[in-house]
Structure formats: structure tokens, C-alpha cells
Motif scaffolding. Structure first.
Motif, mmCIF file in Angstrom:
data_model
loop_
_atom_site.group_PDB
_atom_site.id
_atom_site.type_symbol
_atom_site.label_atom_id
_atom_site.label_comp_id
_atom_site.label_asym_id
_atom_site.label_seq_id
_atom_site.Cartn_x
_atom_site.Cartn_y
_atom_site.Cartn_z
ATOM 1 N N ASN A 122 81.823 -39.764 -36.910
ATOM 2 C CA ASN A 122 80.652 -38.917 -36.198
ATOM 3 C C ASN A 122 79.539 -39.777 -36.869
ATOM 4 N N LYS A 123 79.512 -41.057 -37.082
ATOM 5 C CA LYS A 123 78.430 -41.788 -37.675
ATOM 6 C C LYS A 123 77.304 -42.135 -36.868
ATOM 7 N N PHE A 124 77.527 -41.915 -35.407
ATOM 8 C CA PHE A 124 76.392 -42.256 -34.410
ATOM 9 C C PHE A 124 75.828 -41.130 -33.941
ATOM 10 N N LEU A 125 74.422 -41.490 -33.789
ATOM 11 C CA LEU A 125 73.338 -40.517 -32.945
ATOM 12 C C LEU A 125 73.946 -40.629 -31.556
ATOM 13 N N GLU A 126 74.320 -41.737 -30.988
ATOM 14 C CA GLU A 126 74.672 -42.020 -29.868
ATOM 15 C C GLU A 126 75.246 -43.229 -29.703
ATOM 16 N N TRP A 127 76.330 -43.533 -28.927
ATOM 17 C CA TRP A 127 77.064 -44.758 -28.754
ATOM 18 C C TRP A 127 77.236 -45.069 -27.248
ATOM 19 N N THR A 128 77.436 -46.242 -26.912
ATOM 20 C CA THR A 128 77.819 -46.681 -25.548
ATOM 21 C C THR A 128 78.502 -48.024 -25.332
ATOM 22 N N LYS A 129 79.090 -48.136 -24.331
ATOM 23 C CA LYS A 129 79.772 -49.419 -23.985
ATOM 24 C C LYS A 129 78.896 -50.042 -22.902
ATOM 25 N N THR A 130 78.462 -51.187 -23.092
ATOM 26 C CA THR A 130 77.746 -51.997 -22.069
ATOM 27 C C THR A 130 78.217 -53.462 -22.137
ATOM 28 N N TYR A 131 77.971 -53.899 -20.983
ATOM 29 C CA TYR A 131 78.587 -55.719 -20.922
ATOM 30 C C TYR A 131 79.886 -55.923 -21.605
#
Ligand code: 5GP
Length: 199
Positions: A72-81
Motif C-alpha cells: 500500500n505504498k502508492f497514492l495511486e498507480w496505473t498501467k499505461t503503454y
């Protein structure tokens, strides 16, 4: 200043499609003495020539990134490209508690998550290209990408542009100097805003 000491900072988020010019604009803003501090994301994408670990990104393996999600270290995360990108929670919180203004250069999906978490404390700024034709020209000029990759980036760009109405501000980047000037005005105005609790 608020009654209780330094005014809490605001989270500034800049998003723009690939080729929109956000990196150049962000560099100018960070150097302009407005109290912005860049948040350094973690990514699994390989380092590009000239990039430095800890300055541009924290370059991580897929396993290290997964561990970050899990802890739970990310404020937000995503996968792009095809790669993972995440904003470190602790770093952003640390800056805010010192009254500094973190600048996050993240994609539209990440921006929506940060807005949801921070509400009015998050200021969303979209940097838009003057037109799709101009964006195509800029992407073609970047020798790095092949035809297929350019088509993919344009497809993603069109989808990202549909998020503009959910942003607080939009700056068209037709040329760097006026775009930086508009961005500075937005940041100055946002950091001067009053809130009932601060009066
Ligand atoms: P690039 O690989 O070109 O540096 O970045 C690709 C995209 O990922 C850009 O739109 C960039 O703003 C976005 N990005 C970089 N870091 C983060 C992050 O921590 N979170 C999210 N959601 N997007 C990010």
C-alpha cells in the motif's frame, strides 16, 4: 498562514497526452520559484537515455512494483503503454505536511484517483496540444517511435482528451513561453485561494 501555522500545501497535477509537452513545461515550472516540488514516481519501464534513477523516476522491477502495491505504498498507480507507474504516498504526504506543493505529472486515470483522495486540495491541470494534427506531427518528430507506436499513442491521446472537462484548468501548449506563463498564473491563483477554515 492559517491560525495553526503554515498553510497546508496543494497537490498540483499535470496531465497531457504523449507529445503534449508536459515534461518541458513542468521543468520550467519547477525552476520558477513557486514552491513546487516534483513527486518522483516509480515505474517498471526501462530507463531512457539521459534519465537518472531517483531524479526522473525510481526504476523498479515488476516484482518490486508489485511489492509496493501490496504494501500500500502508492497514492495511486496505473498501467499505461504496457508499464506500471505509481505515485509514492509517503513522499507526497511529507511534502504536504511541510506546506510544500507537490507536482505530480501523471496520466488521466491517476489524476482522477488523486482528485478523489484530496478533493479541493488537488488542482488538476490538463496540458492540451493545439490540435490532433499538431500532436501527430510532434510524435513523428520524435524519432524514438515507429508508425505503430505513433498510432497507438494517438489513439490513447484521443481518449485522454475526453477527460479535459473533469480537470480544473486547461492550458493549450502551442508555444512554451505563453503556456508556462498561464501555468504560473494558475499556480499563483490556486495558492492564494482563501478557505473559511484559514480565516
Ligand atoms: P513516460 O513513460 O512517457 O515517462 O510516461 C508515460 C505516462 O505515464 C505519462 O502520461 C506520465 O504522465 C504517466 N505517469 C508517470 N508517472 C505516473 C504515476 O506515478 N502515476 C500515473 N498514474 N501516471 C504516471
Amino acid at each position: 498562514m492559517s491560525k495553526n501555522g503554515p498553510r497546508a500545501g496543494k497537490v498540483f497535477i499535470i496531465s497531457s497526452p504523449s507529445g503534449g509537452g508536459k515534461t518541458t513545461l513542468a521543468k520550467r515550472l519547477l525552476a520558477s520559484g513557486l514552491g513546487l516540488v516534483q513527486s518522483i514516481s516509480m515505474t517498471t519501464r526501462p530507463k531512457r537515455p539521459g534519465e537518472k534513477n531517483g531524479r526522473d523516476y525510481y526504476f523498479a522491477t515488476a516484482a518490486q512494483f508489485k511489492k509496493g502495491i501490496w504494501q500500500n505504498k502508492f497514492l495511486e498507480w496505473t498501467k499505461t503503454y504496457g508499464w506500471h507507474y505509481g505515485t509514492p504516498k509517503k513522499y507526497v504526504a511529507g511534502l504536504l505536511s511541510k506546506g510544500k506543493n507537490p507536482l505530480l505529472i501523471i496520466d488521466v486515470k491517476g489524476a482522477m484517483k488523486v482528485k478523489k483522495a484530496f478533493g479541493e486540495r488537488a488542482v488538476l491541470i490538463f496540458v492540451a496540444p493545439p490540435s490532433i494534427a499538431e500532436l501527430k506531427k510532434r510524435l513523428k518528430k520524435r524519432a524514438a517511435d515507429d508508425k505503430k507506436e505513433i498510432a497507438k499513442r494517438l489513439r490513447i491521446a484521443k481518449r485522454e482528451l475526453s477527460y479535459i472537462k473533469r480537470y480544473d484548468h486547461c492550458v493549450v501548449n502551442d508555444s512554451v513561453k505563453p503556456a508556462v506563463s498561464k501555468l504560473k498564473s494558475i499556480i499563483r491563483a490556486e495558492t492564494c485561494k482563501t478557505r473559511a477554515k484559514d480565516l
